[in-house]
Design a protein around this motif. Structure first.
Motif, PDB file in Angstrom:
ATOM      1  N   PHE A  91       1.266  -1.058   0.050  1.00 22.57           N
ATOM      2  CA  PHE A  91       0.556   0.001   0.077  1.00 22.57           C
ATOM      3  C   PHE A  91       1.209   1.134   0.116  1.00 22.57           C
ATOM      4  O   PHE A  91       1.915   0.626  -0.363  1.00 22.57           O
ATOM      5  CB  PHE A  91      -1.235   0.083   1.364  1.00 22.57           C
ATOM      6  CG  PHE A  91      -1.439  -1.522   1.305  1.00 22.57           C
ATOM      7  CD1 PHE A  91      -3.149  -1.733   0.477  1.00 22.57           C
ATOM      8  CD2 PHE A  91      -1.261  -2.572   2.279  1.00 22.57           C
ATOM      9  CE1 PHE A  91      -3.789  -2.517   0.769  1.00 22.57           C
ATOM     10  CE2 PHE A  91      -2.274  -3.253   1.950  1.00 22.57           C
ATOM     11  CZ  PHE A  91      -3.051  -3.200   0.999  1.00 22.57           C
ATOM     12  N   GLN A  92       0.056   2.137  -0.820  1.00 22.73           N
ATOM     13  CA  GLN A  92       1.345   3.806  -0.569  1.00 22.73           C
ATOM     14  C   GLN A  92       1.346   3.944   0.942  1.00 22.73           C
ATOM     15  O   GLN A  92       2.533   4.483   1.532  1.00 22.73           O
ATOM     16  CB  GLN A  92       0.147   4.579  -0.756  1.00 22.73           C
ATOM     17  CG  GLN A  92       0.264   5.967  -0.232  1.00 22.73           C
ATOM     18  CD  GLN A  92      -0.758   7.177  -1.093  1.00 22.73           C
ATOM     19  OE1 GLN A  92      -1.152   6.987  -2.225  1.00 22.73           O
ATOM     20  NE2 GLN A  92      -0.003   7.986  -1.584  1.00 22.73           N
ATOM     21  N   HIS A  95       1.583   0.347   5.816  1.00 24.55           N
ATOM     22  CA  HIS A  95       0.742   0.076   6.753  1.00 24.55           C
ATOM     23  C   HIS A  95       1.993  -1.703   7.750  1.00 24.55           C
ATOM     24  O   HIS A  95       1.662  -2.661   7.771  1.00 24.55           O
ATOM     25  CB  HIS A  95      -0.151  -1.549   5.948  1.00 24.55           C
ATOM     26  CG  HIS A  95      -1.479  -0.363   5.474  1.00 24.55           C
ATOM     27  ND1 HIS A  95      -2.797  -0.063   5.925  1.00 24.55           N
ATOM     28  CD2 HIS A  95      -1.333   0.553   4.304  1.00 24.55           C
ATOM     29  CE1 HIS A  95      -3.091   0.344   5.707  1.00 24.55           C
ATOM     30  NE2 HIS A  95      -2.872   1.148   4.222  1.00 24.55           N
TER      31      HIS A  95
HETATM   32  P1  ADP Z   1      -3.602   3.837   0.714  1.00 27.76           P
HETATM   33  O1  ADP Z   1      -2.605   3.189   0.040  1.00 27.76           O
HETATM   34  O2  ADP Z   1      -3.541   5.046  -0.360  1.00 27.76           O
HETATM   35  O3  ADP Z   1      -3.821   4.622   1.200  1.00 27.76           O
HETATM   36  P2  ADP Z   1      -5.199   2.020   2.094  1.00 27.76           P
HETATM   37  O4  ADP Z   1      -4.012   1.166   1.849  1.00 27.76           O
HETATM   38  O5  ADP Z   1      -5.550   2.517   2.934  1.00 27.76           O
HETATM   39  O6  ADP Z   1      -4.739   3.440   0.444  1.00 27.76           O
HETATM   40  O7  ADP Z   1      -6.605   0.968   1.094  1.00 27.76           O
HETATM   41  C1  ADP Z   1      -6.679   0.256  -0.225  1.00 27.76           C
HETATM   42  C2  ADP Z   1      -7.542  -0.656  -0.132  1.00 27.76           C
HETATM   43  O8  ADP Z   1      -7.272  -1.865   0.407  1.00 27.76           O
HETATM   44  C3  ADP Z   1      -8.519  -0.570   1.354  1.00 27.76           C
HETATM   45  O9  ADP Z   1      -9.940  -1.299   0.106  1.00 27.76           O
HETATM   46  C4  ADP Z   1      -8.375  -1.681   2.556  1.00 27.76           C
HETATM   47  O10 ADP Z   1      -9.824  -1.479   2.668  1.00 27.76           O
HETATM   48  C5  ADP Z   1      -7.385  -2.566   1.758  1.00 27.76           C
HETATM   49  N1  ADP Z   1      -6.490  -2.457   2.889  1.00 27.76           N
HETATM   50  C6  ADP Z   1      -6.094  -1.698   3.259  1.00 27.76           C
HETATM   51  N2  ADP Z   1      -4.829  -2.601   5.103  1.00 27.76           N
HETATM   52  C7  ADP Z   1      -5.572  -3.489   3.981  1.00 27.76           C
HETATM   53  C8  ADP Z   1      -4.635  -5.041   5.330  1.00 27.76           C
HETATM   54  N3  ADP Z   1      -3.946  -4.806   5.820  1.00 27.76           N
HETATM   55  N4  ADP Z   1      -5.501  -6.357   4.987  1.00 27.76           N
HETATM   56  C9  ADP Z   1      -6.085  -6.511   3.764  1.00 27.76           C
HETATM   57  N5  ADP Z   1      -7.308  -5.167   3.135  1.00 27.76           N
HETATM   58  C10 ADP Z   1      -6.404  -3.590   3.346  1.00 27.76           C
END
Ligand code: ADP
Ligand code: ADP
Length: 234
Positions: A91-92, A95
């Motif tokens: 993810f961006q 996390h």
């Molecule tokens: P960004 O990287 O742009 O901040 P996110 O990572 O918050 O975007 O979210 C992208 C998508 O992945 C969202 O639909 C979120 O619900 C999902 N998501 C985020 N973290 C997890 C995780 N640890 N496991 C599964 N799905 C996730």
């Protein structure tokens, strides 16, 4: 040989009386070993598409075949099984869990799979070393740069040996030097480990690292660009 095959996929969200068609008939085929980029304006359905491909969400209509699995037909628990077997996510915003070291973060997915201590640690160390983080294993996320944190997140995504790595704006929080570094990591994972990569990005220069660019507008793929030669790692 298509690893990922979506046919006429729609995804509708209902909010009260209003219906939003986030995906509006997507046909998409990605072969085993491809590295593709998805681009499109804000609201065009990129995240929704990535969530469907990643088995986080099921389509409203249409068919989705991932390997031998007909994803649109399975129950929620089967969906999470398929996700665990096939998919790694990046993810961006990285996390990472802030209270855990790089090594402990990378071990997490293996804990969920019931892999025991010694073997788990060995595999996590291997993943971190393959991403040049051998000397950062015992650091906390706050003690690492953005680029290093993203590499830890990538190590966590690949430690379970997924077929597919899905990345939502993987360089969105990074400066251009770290962004190029992350793209060379993706090229290495793609070329040396054969991992299929699907990334969403709004940056043309980042998209160019893929073999193909899928351009999404209003929940539909309007254009597929095949790139002759993806940018070479620097
Ligand atoms: P960004 O990287 O742009 O901040 P996110 O990572 O918050 O975007 O979210 C992208 C998508 O992945 C969202 O639909 C979120 O619900 C999902 N998501 C985020 N973290 C997890 C995780 N640890 N496991 C599964 N799905 C996730
Ligand atoms: P992008 O990632 O290209 O910005 P999204 O996939 O996030 O696009 O969103 C596509 C459309 O679907 C947008 O109109 C958005 O508002 C809507 N949408 C996305 N997720 C939801 C949701 N959980 N509930 C309602 N509408 C949603």
């Amino acid at each position: 040989l298509a690893l990922i095959e979506l046919k006429n996929i729609t995804k509708c969200y209902k909010i009260g009386q209003i219906q939003v068609n986030a995906l509006n008939g997507v046909d998409l085929s990605i072969e085993n070993g491809e590295f593709v980029s998805i681009m499109g304006p804000s609201g065009s359905g990129k995240s929704t598409l990535l969530n469907v491909i990643g088995c986080l969400d099921q389509p409203t209509t249409g068919t989705y075949k991932l390997g031998d699995n007909n994803v649109e037909k399975v129950s929620d628990w089967q969906l999470s099984d398929i996700r665990n077997q096939f998919i790694g996510f990046v993810f961006q915003s990285f996390h990472l869990l802030p209270g855990l070291t790089a090594l402990e973060n990378v071990e997490l997915p293996l804990i969920y799979r019931g892999i025991l201590g010694k073997e788990r640690k060995k595999r996590a160390i291997e993943a971190l070393e393959s991403l040049d983080l051998g000397d950062r294993m015992h650091h906390l996320p706050t003690q690492l740069s953005g680029g290093q944190q993203q590499r830890v997140a990538i190590a966590r995504a690949i430690v379970g040996k997924p077929s597919v790595l899905l990345a939502d704006e993987p360089t969105g929080a990074l400066d251009s030097k770290s962004s190029v570094n992350i793209m060379s990591v993706f090229q290495k994972l793609n070329q040396e480990m054969g991992i299929t990569i699907v990334q969403v990005t709004h940056e043309e220069t980042i998209a160019q690292y893929g073999h193909k660019i899928f351009r999404l507008f209003d929940g539909k793929i309007e254009k597929i660009e095949v790139l002759n030669e993806s940018l070479k790692a620097i």
